[in-house]
Design a protein around this motif. Structure first.
Motif, PDB file in Angstrom:
ATOM      1  N   VAL A 416       0.798  -1.181  -0.085  1.00 19.15           N
ATOM      2  CA  VAL A 416       0.025  -0.074  -0.123  1.00 19.15           C
ATOM      3  C   VAL A 416       0.731   1.158   0.025  1.00 19.15           C
ATOM      4  CG1 VAL A 416      -1.983   1.071   1.082  1.00 19.15           C
ATOM      5  CG2 VAL A 416      -2.072  -1.339   1.205  1.00 19.15           C
ATOM      6  N   GLY A 417       1.905   1.470   0.896  1.00 22.02           N
ATOM      7  CA  GLY A 417       2.975   2.325   0.880  1.00 22.02           C
ATOM      8  C   GLY A 417       3.551   2.599  -0.454  1.00 22.02           C
ATOM      9  N   ALA A 422       4.529   5.420  -5.626  1.00 20.22           N
ATOM     10  CA  ALA A 422       4.923   5.222  -7.130  1.00 20.22           C
ATOM     11  C   ALA A 422       3.925   6.303  -7.607  1.00 20.22           C
ATOM     12  CB  ALA A 422       4.413   4.113  -7.471  1.00 20.22           C
ATOM     13  N   LEU A 423       2.645   6.599  -7.020  1.00 21.42           N
ATOM     14  CA  LEU A 423       1.885   7.590  -7.608  1.00 21.42           C
ATOM     15  C   LEU A 423       2.366   9.033  -7.306  1.00 21.42           C
ATOM     16  CD1 LEU A 423      -1.525   6.232  -6.755  1.00 21.42           C
ATOM     17  CD2 LEU A 423      -0.700   6.305  -9.033  1.00 21.42           C
ATOM     18  N   ALA A 424       3.083   9.444  -6.051  1.00 28.42           N
ATOM     19  CA  ALA A 424       3.582  10.479  -5.914  1.00 28.42           C
ATOM     20  C   ALA A 424       4.676  10.853  -6.621  1.00 28.42           C
ATOM     21  CB  ALA A 424       3.893  10.567  -4.509  1.00 28.42           C
ATOM     22  N   ASP A 425       5.547   9.918  -6.946  1.00 32.62           N
ATOM     23  CA  ASP A 425       6.765  10.101  -7.656  1.00 32.62           C
ATOM     24  C   ASP A 425       6.416  10.336  -9.180  1.00 32.62           C
ATOM     25  OD1 ASP A 425       8.456   9.866  -5.669  1.00 32.62           O
ATOM     26  OD2 ASP A 425       8.838   7.813  -6.140  1.00 32.62           O
ATOM     27  N   ALA A 426       5.220   9.941  -9.741  1.00 35.53           N
ATOM     28  CA  ALA A 426       4.721  10.019 -11.036  1.00 35.53           C
ATOM     29  C   ALA A 426       4.153  11.603 -11.042  1.00 35.53           C
ATOM     30  CB  ALA A 426       3.822   9.034 -11.300  1.00 35.53           C
ATOM     31  N   GLY A 427       3.884  12.339 -10.217  1.00 39.09           N
ATOM     32  CA  GLY A 427       3.279  13.593 -10.215  1.00 39.09           C
ATOM     33  C   GLY A 427       1.984  13.635 -10.083  1.00 39.09           C
ATOM     34  N   VAL A 428       1.194  12.378  -9.646  1.00 37.17           N
ATOM     35  CA  VAL A 428      -0.193  12.560  -9.273  1.00 37.17           C
ATOM     36  C   VAL A 428      -0.883  13.180  -8.220  1.00 37.17           C
ATOM     37  CG1 VAL A 428      -2.370  10.854  -8.831  1.00 37.17           C
ATOM     38  CG2 VAL A 428      -0.220  10.373 -10.644  1.00 37.17           C
ATOM     39  N   ALA A 429      -1.592  13.992  -8.133  1.00 36.51           N
ATOM     40  CA  ALA A 429      -1.907  14.874  -6.859  1.00 36.51           C
ATOM     41  C   ALA A 429      -3.520  14.692  -6.721  1.00 36.51           C
ATOM     42  CB  ALA A 429      -1.567  16.123  -7.129  1.00 36.51           C
ATOM     43  N   GLY A 430      -4.178  15.247  -5.533  1.00 37.80           N
ATOM     44  CA  GLY A 430      -5.570  15.240  -5.275  1.00 37.80           C
ATOM     45  C   GLY A 430      -6.077  13.915  -5.219  1.00 37.80           C
ATOM     46  N   VAL A 431      -7.129  13.923  -5.565  1.00 41.99           N
ATOM     47  CA  VAL A 431      -8.078  12.599  -5.126  1.00 41.99           C
ATOM     48  C   VAL A 431      -7.325  11.528  -5.934  1.00 41.99           C
ATOM     49  CG1 VAL A 431     -10.284  11.512  -5.577  1.00 41.99           C
ATOM     50  CG2 VAL A 431     -10.127  13.609  -5.003  1.00 41.99           C
ATOM     51  N   ALA A 432      -6.723  11.764  -7.189  1.00 40.77           N
ATOM     52  CA  ALA A 432      -6.092  10.687  -7.886  1.00 40.77           C
ATOM     53  C   ALA A 432      -4.927   9.991  -7.034  1.00 40.77           C
ATOM     54  CB  ALA A 432      -5.583  11.168  -9.523  1.00 40.77           C
ATOM     55  N   LEU A 433      -4.349  10.443  -6.185  1.00 43.22           N
ATOM     56  CA  LEU A 433      -3.424  10.156  -5.367  1.00 43.22           C
ATOM     57  C   LEU A 433      -3.814   9.408  -4.095  1.00 43.22           C
ATOM     58  CD1 LEU A 433      -0.367   9.792  -4.315  1.00 43.22           C
ATOM     59  CD2 LEU A 433      -0.445  12.231  -3.461  1.00 43.22           C
ATOM     60  N   ALA A 434      -4.962  10.009  -3.643  1.00 39.55           N
ATOM     61  CA  ALA A 434      -5.555   9.468  -2.310  1.00 39.55           C
ATOM     62  C   ALA A 434      -6.148   8.372  -2.679  1.00 39.55           C
ATOM     63  CB  ALA A 434      -6.084  10.560  -1.578  1.00 39.55           C
ATOM     64  N   LEU A 435      -7.135   8.275  -3.608  1.00 40.31           N
ATOM     65  CA  LEU A 435      -8.061   7.210  -3.571  1.00 40.31           C
ATOM     66  C   LEU A 435      -7.465   5.699  -4.004  1.00 40.31           C
ATOM     67  CD1 LEU A 435     -11.272   8.257  -5.378  1.00 40.31           C
ATOM     68  CD2 LEU A 435     -11.087   7.459  -3.131  1.00 40.31           C
ATOM     69  N   PRO A 436      -6.304   5.622  -4.806  1.00 37.07           N
ATOM     70  CA  PRO A 436      -6.101   4.126  -5.512  1.00 37.07           C
ATOM     71  C   PRO A 436      -5.556   3.484  -4.013  1.00 37.07           C
ATOM     72  CG  PRO A 436      -5.350   5.710  -7.298  1.00 37.07           C
ATOM     73  CD  PRO A 436      -5.872   6.457  -5.965  1.00 37.07           C
ATOM     74  N   PRO A 437      -4.538   4.096  -3.166  1.00 36.92           N
ATOM     75  CA  PRO A 437      -4.191   3.431  -2.029  1.00 36.92           C
ATOM     76  C   PRO A 437      -5.394   2.767  -1.146  1.00 36.92           C
ATOM     77  CG  PRO A 437      -2.634   4.945  -2.466  1.00 36.92           C
ATOM     78  CD  PRO A 437      -3.798   5.253  -3.089  1.00 36.92           C
ATOM     79  N   ALA A 438      -6.312   3.894  -1.084  1.00 39.09           N
ATOM     80  CA  ALA A 438      -7.560   3.609  -0.071  1.00 39.09           C
ATOM     81  C   ALA A 438      -8.247   2.457  -0.624  1.00 39.09           C
ATOM     82  CB  ALA A 438      -8.400   4.896  -0.030  1.00 39.09           C
ATOM     83  N   LEU A 439      -8.756   2.490  -1.957  1.00 41.04           N
ATOM     84  CA  LEU A 439      -9.362   1.524  -2.649  1.00 41.04           C
ATOM     85  C   LEU A 439      -8.816   0.188  -2.677  1.00 41.04           C
ATOM     86  CD1 LEU A 439     -10.530   3.322  -5.956  1.00 41.04           C
ATOM     87  CD2 LEU A 439     -11.843   2.608  -3.981  1.00 41.04           C
TER      88      LEU A 439
END
Length: 472
Positions: A416-417, A422-439
């Motif tokens: 999960v971490g 990986a998303l943060a390093d790819a520049g993803v932000a906002g809901v697109a960063l928060a939701l995938p690990p939560a899902l």
């Protein structure tokens, strides 16, 4: 100390403080992870290695620590573990490089694995009957609140930045505490050791096989390696775990003392219940790691504010844990299924509502509910598992659950971490960063609810066994 009551009180303080140090050090490191990376540099995986190095070593060696306590006496092994933990904490606080810090954390985990298994055993053997029930209750509260207390203490120490030490003080604080415990412990932990069982040699090959399999499985996932290397490592690690289980099974059939008595898994409901326990603890570890990173790196909270923000989770856990024993039987039976579903919903709702800022009121309410869901999922399920095995197998079940959940915590942080990083390093932000690990966390928890449902439907094969406290 000649007064038995004062000696018992001092003994309990020493044991519970040692347990609290070991319990808090995971979350202290989690809340200090951004400051560690900013100071020492290194890849993003440094934070995961600092956590996984401690937890993985602890998980692999905790059963060895229990066996050493039985062979050489709980007081002696507790003091040895406490000394090692204190020195390793100093090494963590003085570490000049990320590699030095990770190695010190590994030693710290090994020392904790010596110390922690002795706590409950000494409470039961060294305290008088009148004080034992209260002591076990206090022990349970330390386990429940240790992680959250570590979050708050770690955040406070990092934020205060006393002497310019920033994150280092979060580890160095263990040193004076450990020294005081060692001095007091030499007086109150004196006495005859536990009965030795030297006829049962330690299963060192089993420990080495388990450690090799887990390191092969986890390290390539944490480090920035190619996809094909990770695939090979996961396959090799899974094969290694299978070989470990086969080896332990053959060792038990030869009447040799195994590291883990895997025969307990043959009892109805135990495999499903163990899976559910591991899913809950693994998802919690991953959730905590991602929450800490998002709170500081994305939402801009200080380390102290991040620790305080998580405090309602511990309140919910403690409150639900105290209330469970008062509920009627049918309600307790439903909790292990409902708890993971509640925690899954909280993970998704929290990610959606905190994409841009931390909602203190709604976030606190959700974390309070999440902590209650965690307690509802885990505590009654462990009790249920002890009901479906004979009383003589309770100790083996305790070892299997303890080790399994600790290893699951390592994988939770890794998977999960790793997704969050990986998303943060790819520049993803906002809901697109928060939701995938939560899902991902929610999907695993739903699977855990199905496993818990199967476990609670299994009929006990023996009279209710005494519940063994699980060190998670």
């Amino acid at each position: 100390m000649t007064d038995p009551r004062r000696r018992s009180a001092a003994l309990l303080v020493v044991l519970l403080t040692g347990q609290a140090m070991a319990s808090m050090d995971t979350s202290i490191a989690a809340v200090a992870a951004p400051a560690i990376r900013a100071d020492l540099g290194g890849p993003a995986a440094v934070g995961q290695l600092v956590l996984a190095g401690y937890t993985l070593t602890f998980a692999v060696l905790v059963v060895v620590g229990a066996r050493l306590g039985a062979r050489h006496g709980g007081p002696r092994i507790f003091r040895l573990g406490l000394a090692g933990f204190t020195l390793a904490s100093m090494a963590c606080g003085l570490a000049p490089t990320p590699v030095a810090l990770v190695l010190a954390r590994v030693v710290q985990g090994a020392a904790g694995a010596l110390m922690v298994p002795q706590v409950l055993a000494l409470i039961r053997s060294a305290l008088p009957d009148a004080a034992r029930a209260r002591a076990v209750g206090a022990y349970s509260m330390v386990l429940a609140l240790g992680v959250a207390a570590g979050q708050v203490l770690g955040g406070l120490l990092v934020t205060l930045d006393l002497g310019g030490l920033t994150w280092r003080l979060a580890f160095l604080v263990n040193v004076p505490v450990g020294v005081v415990l060692q001095v007091v412990g030499r007086r109150v932990l004196a006495g005859p050791p536990a009965p030795a069982r030297r006829s049962e040699p330690l299963d060192l090959p089993g420990a080495a096989l388990l450690a090799t399999a887990m390191l092969t499985l986890v390290l390539p996932l944490v480090l920035e390696t190619a996809v094909w290397i990770r695939t090979v490592a996961v396959t090799a690690g899974a094969v290694g775990l299978w070989l470990f289980l086969r080896y332990e099974h053959r060792r038990a059939r030869r009447n040799a003392a195994p590291l883990l008595d895997v025969s307990v898994l043959r009892h109805p409901g135990v495999p499903a219940g163990l899976l559910a326990c591991c899913v809950v603890m693994g998802c919690y570890a991953g959730f905590l790691f991602v929450f800490t990173l998002r709170a500081q790196d994305v939402l801009g909270l200080s380390a102290l504010a991040a620790g305080l923000a998580f405090l309602p989770y511990a309140v919910g856990f403690a409150g639900c844990g105290l209330a469970v024993a008062r509920l009627p039987g049918p309600a307790r039976a439903a909790l292990p299924v409902a708890g993971p579903l509640v925690l899954a919903a909280v993970a998704v709702l929290l990610a959606g509502s905190s994409a841009g800022r931390w909602p203190w009121l709604a976030g606190s309410a959700l974390l309070l509910l999440g902590g209650a869901g965690h307690a509802a999922a885990f505590s009654p399920l462990v009790t249920r598992l002890t009901d479906v095995v004979p009383a003589g197998a309770a100790a083996a079940l305790s070892a299997v659950v303890s080790t399994g959940t600790l290893l699951a915590a390592v994988l939770g942080v890794t998977v999960v971490g790793g997704l969050h990083l990986a998303l943060a390093d790819a520049g993803v932000a906002g809901v697109a960063l928060a939701l995938p690990p939560a899902l991902a966390t929610a999907a695993l928890l739903v699977a855990g609810a199905f496993a818990a449902r199967r476990a609670v439907r299994s009929r006990p094969v023996a009279a209710t066994a005494i519940v063994e406290e699980i060190n998670c």
